[in-house]
Every structure is written in C-alpha cells, then in structure tokens.
Write a protein that holds these residues in place. Structure first.
Motif, PDB file in Angstrom:
ATOM      1  N   ALA A   1    -125.067  22.667-103.724  1.00 28.69           N
ATOM      2  CA  ALA A   1    -125.450  24.063-103.549  1.00 28.69           C
ATOM      3  C   ALA A   1    -126.324  24.274-102.322  1.00 28.69           C
ATOM      4  O   ALA A   1    -126.206  25.298-101.628  1.00 28.69           O
ATOM      5  N   TRP A   2    -127.203  23.320-102.023  1.00 24.00           N
ATOM      6  CA  TRP A   2    -128.059  23.480-100.838  1.00 24.00           C
ATOM      7  C   TRP A   2    -127.203  23.580 -99.585  1.00 24.00           C
ATOM      8  O   TRP A   2    -127.445  24.432 -98.716  1.00 24.00           O
ATOM      9  N   HIS A   3    -126.201  22.708 -99.470  1.00 20.96           N
ATOM     10  CA  HIS A   3    -125.342  22.735 -98.292  1.00 20.96           C
ATOM     11  C   HIS A   3    -124.520  24.020 -98.243  1.00 20.96           C
ATOM     12  O   HIS A   3    -124.392  24.634 -97.187  1.00 20.96           O
ATOM     13  N   ASP A   4    -123.988  24.418 -99.387  1.00 23.04           N
ATOM     14  CA  ASP A   4    -123.179  25.641 -99.437  1.00 23.04           C
ATOM     15  C   ASP A   4    -123.992  26.868 -99.044  1.00 23.04           C
ATOM     16  O   ASP A   4    -123.449  27.834 -98.489  1.00 23.04           O
ATOM     17  N   ALA A   5    -125.296  26.850 -99.324  1.00 26.91           N
ATOM     18  CA  ALA A   5    -126.161  27.997 -99.036  1.00 26.91           C
ATOM     19  C   ALA A   5    -126.685  28.002 -97.603  1.00 26.91           C
ATOM     20  O   ALA A   5    -127.363  28.941 -97.198  1.00 26.91           O
ATOM     21  N   GLY A   6    -126.377  26.950 -96.836  1.00 26.65           N
ATOM     22  CA  GLY A   6    -126.764  26.927 -95.438  1.00 26.65           C
ATOM     23  C   GLY A   6    -127.976  26.098 -95.102  1.00 26.65           C
ATOM     24  O   GLY A   6    -128.460  26.131 -93.963  1.00 26.65           O
ATOM     25  N   ALA A   7    -128.505  25.325 -96.055  1.00 26.98           N
ATOM     26  CA  ALA A   7    -129.642  24.445 -95.784  1.00 26.98           C
ATOM     27  C   ALA A   7    -129.167  23.161 -95.116  1.00 26.98           C
ATOM     28  O   ALA A   7    -127.980  22.832 -95.127  1.00 26.98           O
ATOM     29  N   ASP A   8    -130.122  22.428 -94.535  1.00 26.13           N
ATOM     30  CA  ASP A   8    -129.801  21.109 -93.988  1.00 26.13           C
ATOM     31  C   ASP A   8    -129.381  20.157 -95.101  1.00 26.13           C
ATOM     32  O   ASP A   8    -128.598  19.242 -94.889  1.00 26.13           O
ATOM     33  N   GLY A   9    -129.943  20.374 -96.273  1.00 27.22           N
ATOM     34  CA  GLY A   9    -129.731  19.513 -97.430  1.00 27.22           C
ATOM     35  C   GLY A   9    -130.961  19.567 -98.309  1.00 27.22           C
ATOM     36  O   GLY A   9    -131.848  20.406 -98.104  1.00 27.22           O
ATOM     37  N   PRO A  10    -131.056  18.692 -99.299  1.00 24.38           N
ATOM     38  CA  PRO A  10    -132.241  18.690-100.159  1.00 24.38           C
ATOM     39  C   PRO A  10    -133.458  18.172 -99.405  1.00 24.38           C
ATOM     40  O   PRO A  10    -133.346  17.346 -98.503  1.00 24.38           O
ATOM     41  N   SER A  11    -134.631  18.666 -99.784  1.00 21.57           N
ATOM     42  CA  SER A  11    -135.874  18.180 -99.186  1.00 21.57           C
ATOM     43  C   SER A  11    -136.422  16.979 -99.945  1.00 21.57           C
ATOM     44  O   SER A  11    -137.320  16.288 -99.442  1.00 21.57           O
ATOM     45  N   PHE A  12    -135.911  16.722-101.138  1.00 22.81           N
ATOM     46  CA  PHE A  12    -136.257  15.542-101.926  1.00 22.81           C
ATOM     47  C   PHE A  12    -135.247  15.427-103.046  1.00 22.81           C
ATOM     48  O   PHE A  12    -134.466  16.362-103.296  1.00 22.81           O
ATOM     49  N   ASP A  13    -135.233  14.293-103.725  1.00 23.02           N
ATOM     50  CA  ASP A  13    -134.320  14.108-104.841  1.00 23.02           C
ATOM     51  C   ASP A  13    -134.735  15.007-106.005  1.00 23.02           C
ATOM     52  O   ASP A  13    -135.877  14.944-106.467  1.00 23.02           O
ATOM     53  N   ALA A  14    -133.817  15.830-106.454  1.00 22.13           N
ATOM     54  CA  ALA A  14    -134.137  16.804-107.496  1.00 22.13           C
ATOM     55  C   ALA A  14    -134.538  16.127-108.800  1.00 22.13           C
ATOM     56  O   ALA A  14    -134.004  15.076-109.169  1.00 22.13           O
ATOM     57  N   ILE A  15    -135.472  16.750-109.497  1.00 24.17           N
ATOM     58  CA  ILE A  15    -135.836  16.355-110.852  1.00 24.17           C
ATOM     59  C   ILE A  15    -135.173  17.350-111.805  1.00 24.17           C
ATOM     60  O   ILE A  15    -135.369  18.560-111.699  1.00 24.17           O
ATOM     61  N   VAL A  16    -134.347  16.832-112.689  1.00 25.10           N
ATOM     62  CA  VAL A  16    -133.742  17.618-113.763  1.00 25.10           C
ATOM     63  C   VAL A  16    -134.039  16.855-115.041  1.00 25.10           C
ATOM     64  O   VAL A  16    -133.591  15.724-115.212  1.00 25.10           O
ATOM     65  N   ALA A  17    -134.809  17.454-115.942  1.00 24.50           N
ATOM     66  CA  ALA A  17    -135.286  16.704-117.104  1.00 24.50           C
ATOM     67  C   ALA A  17    -135.453  17.616-118.301  1.00 24.50           C
ATOM     68  O   ALA A  17    -136.164  18.616-118.223  1.00 24.50           O
ATOM     69  N   PHE A  18    -134.814  17.264-119.399  1.00 27.26           N
ATOM     70  CA  PHE A  18    -134.961  18.064-120.619  1.00 27.26           C
ATOM     71  C   PHE A  18    -135.714  17.275-121.688  1.00 27.26           C
ATOM     72  O   PHE A  18    -135.798  16.041-121.652  1.00 27.26           O
TER      73      PHE A  18
END
Length: 346
Positions: free
Chosen positions: A162-179
């Motif tokens: 999604a970051w790339h699709d939205a026009g960003a360079d990419g992620p700024s760090f590895d995402a945290i997804v935690a439930f």
C-alpha cells in the motif's frame, strides 16, 4: 546559512562525520561508504569511493576526494598528525583504533549533527507532511480491509504494498501488526496466526517520502467497541490527548511525558505503560528530541515528535495510539490526522 556552515559555527576543531545519515543530511549524498570532514572555517571535504564518485563530485559546497574502497584506513593517512572530533555514536572501536594507529588525534563528540537535524527546515517539513498525508490515506484504506481470518504477517504485507501504491518511497520501518497478547508487546514480532473476532489489533507503521519518515499507530477492534476493551482504549486515548496538549516550544520532554501518564496512573495502570511517550522523527525513524521520564530535551519550534502512550496487559491485550506532530510556539500541528474514534474492522 547552509547546514555545513551552521555545523561549522558550533565547532572548536574539525569534525569527522561518519554517520551515514548525518553525511546525507549535510551533503545530500546517499552512500553506504562515506565521511565528511567539516572545519570550523566552514570548509568541508567529502570522502567516498569510486562507486559514488560521480554523485559526490557534483555536490556544491564541499571538496570531493576519492578514496579506496576502505575509507577509514585511507583517512588514517590523509588526516595523520591532525586533531579531529569524531562521532562517538557512529565510529566503531575498530575504526577509531585504525585512525589512532595512523597518527590521528581523536576527540570524542556526540550529537553535533543530530542537534541540527532535530529542528526541521521548511523543505523537510513539506516532505514529512506528504508522508503523513499518505499515512492517513493508507490507514483509511486499511480500515476497509478484512482483518478476521488474516494473519498479522498478511496484513503487514498489505501495508508494504500500500505504501508504494500510494506514492511513498516505501515503508519507514518494519510494520508492527499485533493482536491480543501479542499486542501487549510494544515491539511485537509478526505471527502467521489468524486474527480472531473480539480482540484489539495494534498497527504501528509508517512510510518514507524523499527519505523522511512518518510514524503512526492505531488500534482496531474486531468486535463491538464496548466493555473492558473500550475502557482500555478510551484511557489510552485520553493519555494521548493529554500528551498532545502538553506539546509546545519550551516544554521539557520529561514534562510532556509526565502529562501523558496522569490518567493511566489514576487508573492504577501506570506500570503497564512502560516506555517513553515519544521520540523525534526525520531521516531516521528514531532521533532527537526524546519524550520520556529521564529526558533532558527541551522542545523547539520545528521539532517533529511522536506522541504514543500505550497500555500493555501481558498475556492479554495491548493498546497504543500514536500521532506524529511538529512543535509550534503554542502547541503542535498533527502530521498524522486519521481518525482516533474506535474503528471496527471485519
């Protein structure tokens, strides 16, 4: 005044800048192998090898000197007999020993370039506003995605794309997804475990635009936002709003942090909020200034910081809410503005 000139005005002896992000900040050169020597007079010499020679030779305001692939051994000869400051946080012990063996007199310094980086220039703020706007759009799209039945790793991969699709360079760090219980770990690792109904999902993610980072956390509900989980969420949100309200130029970092703890401590959950309120953001995702109990930072106009209190119930559930803001004279401007109302995802 240029960045190099501003740095030079603070120096008593030449400073050898070896932190690669600091080299980029001062010269614009993105490199895996470079150093820049800044003299108190304002003269600056940029050292790097053949791979970056063409780019380095085109940079205004510095003298370029090509070195062999191993820059530090080359500098041990080029700077022999001189007294220079070095960045203690960025120069390895092996590199320091190599310079000393070559006859360079080293003076340990810290935070010289970082102090400049902490106050953002208009162009830097523009990049960070764009990164924040992309973050808001991606989080809005994320809220429309199915969560239940998808794993933490799958949702993180969705964000990566999604970051790339939205026009960003990419992620700024590895995402945290935690439930659930994983969300009670502030720096949780991704799992290949499906998200269930009736829990909280903490998502901490950001993107980069022109090298500058965004950082935002939202906590989502996979069930009705009521009962015990809603109370935890509302408590964390109150703490975050209190932290935001305390941000202004001249405020001590420790005082802003303290403001965010009042509501949580009143609920007898102070020990469940074990990290600092926030940190600076820029070319690095973590930089100066700091907002934590032991901080000696004092906020200045143009600082960009995160405001991110959390509550972590080990083995059970966690909640964190985070915005990135720029400090103003009498408050702050939010650079991430996606809703903080409870969001239910399917």
């Amino acid at each position: 005044m240029s960045r190099i000139a501003r740095l030079a005005s603070r120096l008593e002896e030449p400073l050898l800048v070896t932190g690669l992000v600091n080299v980029r900040y001062l010269t614009g050169l993105e490199s895996s192998n470079a150093a820049v020597l800044v003299d108190p007079s304002g003269d600056a010499t940029l050292y790097t090898d053949f791979r970056y020679a063409e780019a380095a030779s085109e940079i205004d305001g510095v003298t370029f000197r090509k070195t062999p692939r191993l820059v530090i051994p080359a500098l041990s000869e080029l700077l022999s007999g001189r007294r220079v400051g070095v960045e203690a946080a960025h120069l390895s012990l092996a590199s320091a020993e190599a310079l000393r063996a070559g006859g360079v007199d080293l003076v340990s310094t810290s935070g010289q370039v970082e102090a400049l980086r902490a106050v953002k220039e208009p162009g830097e703020l523009d990049a960070m506003r764009r990164a924040g706007a992309i973050s808001d759009r991606v989080y809005e799209e994320l809220a429309e995605q199915p969560f239940v039945g998808r794993t933490e790793a799958e949702l993180a991969w969705w964000l990566e794309q999604a970051w790339h699709d939205a026009g960003a360079d990419g992620p700024s760090f590895d995402a945290i997804v935690a439930f659930g219980e994983n969300g009670a770990r502030p720096h949780a690792k991704l799992r290949d475990v499906p998200v269930p109904e009736g829990t909280l999902v903490v998502i901490d993610a950001g993107c980069a635009v022109d090298g500058y980072c965004s950082d935002c956390t939202r906590t989502f509900f996979t069930g009705e936002p009521d009962g015990r989980l809603r109370k935890l969420y509302d408590l964390c949100l109150q703490a975050q709003l209190d932290g935001l309200a305390a941000v202004r130029a001249g405020a001590a970092g420790r005082d802003v942090d303290a403001a965010s703890r009042v509501a949580i401590e009143a609920a007898s959950l102070g020990e469940k909020y074990g990290h600092g309120l926030g940190h600076g953001v820029g070319l690095d995702i973590h930089e100066e200034p700091s907002l934590r109990p032991e901080s000696d930072s004092v906020l200045e106009v143009g600082n960009v910081v995160t405001i991110e209190p959390g509550i972590y119930l080990a083995g059970d559930v966690g909640v964190r809410i985070e915005d990135m803001v720029v400090v103003t004279e009498d408050g702050c401007e939010r650079l991430t503005a996606v809703t903080k109302e409870p969001v239910v995802v399917g």
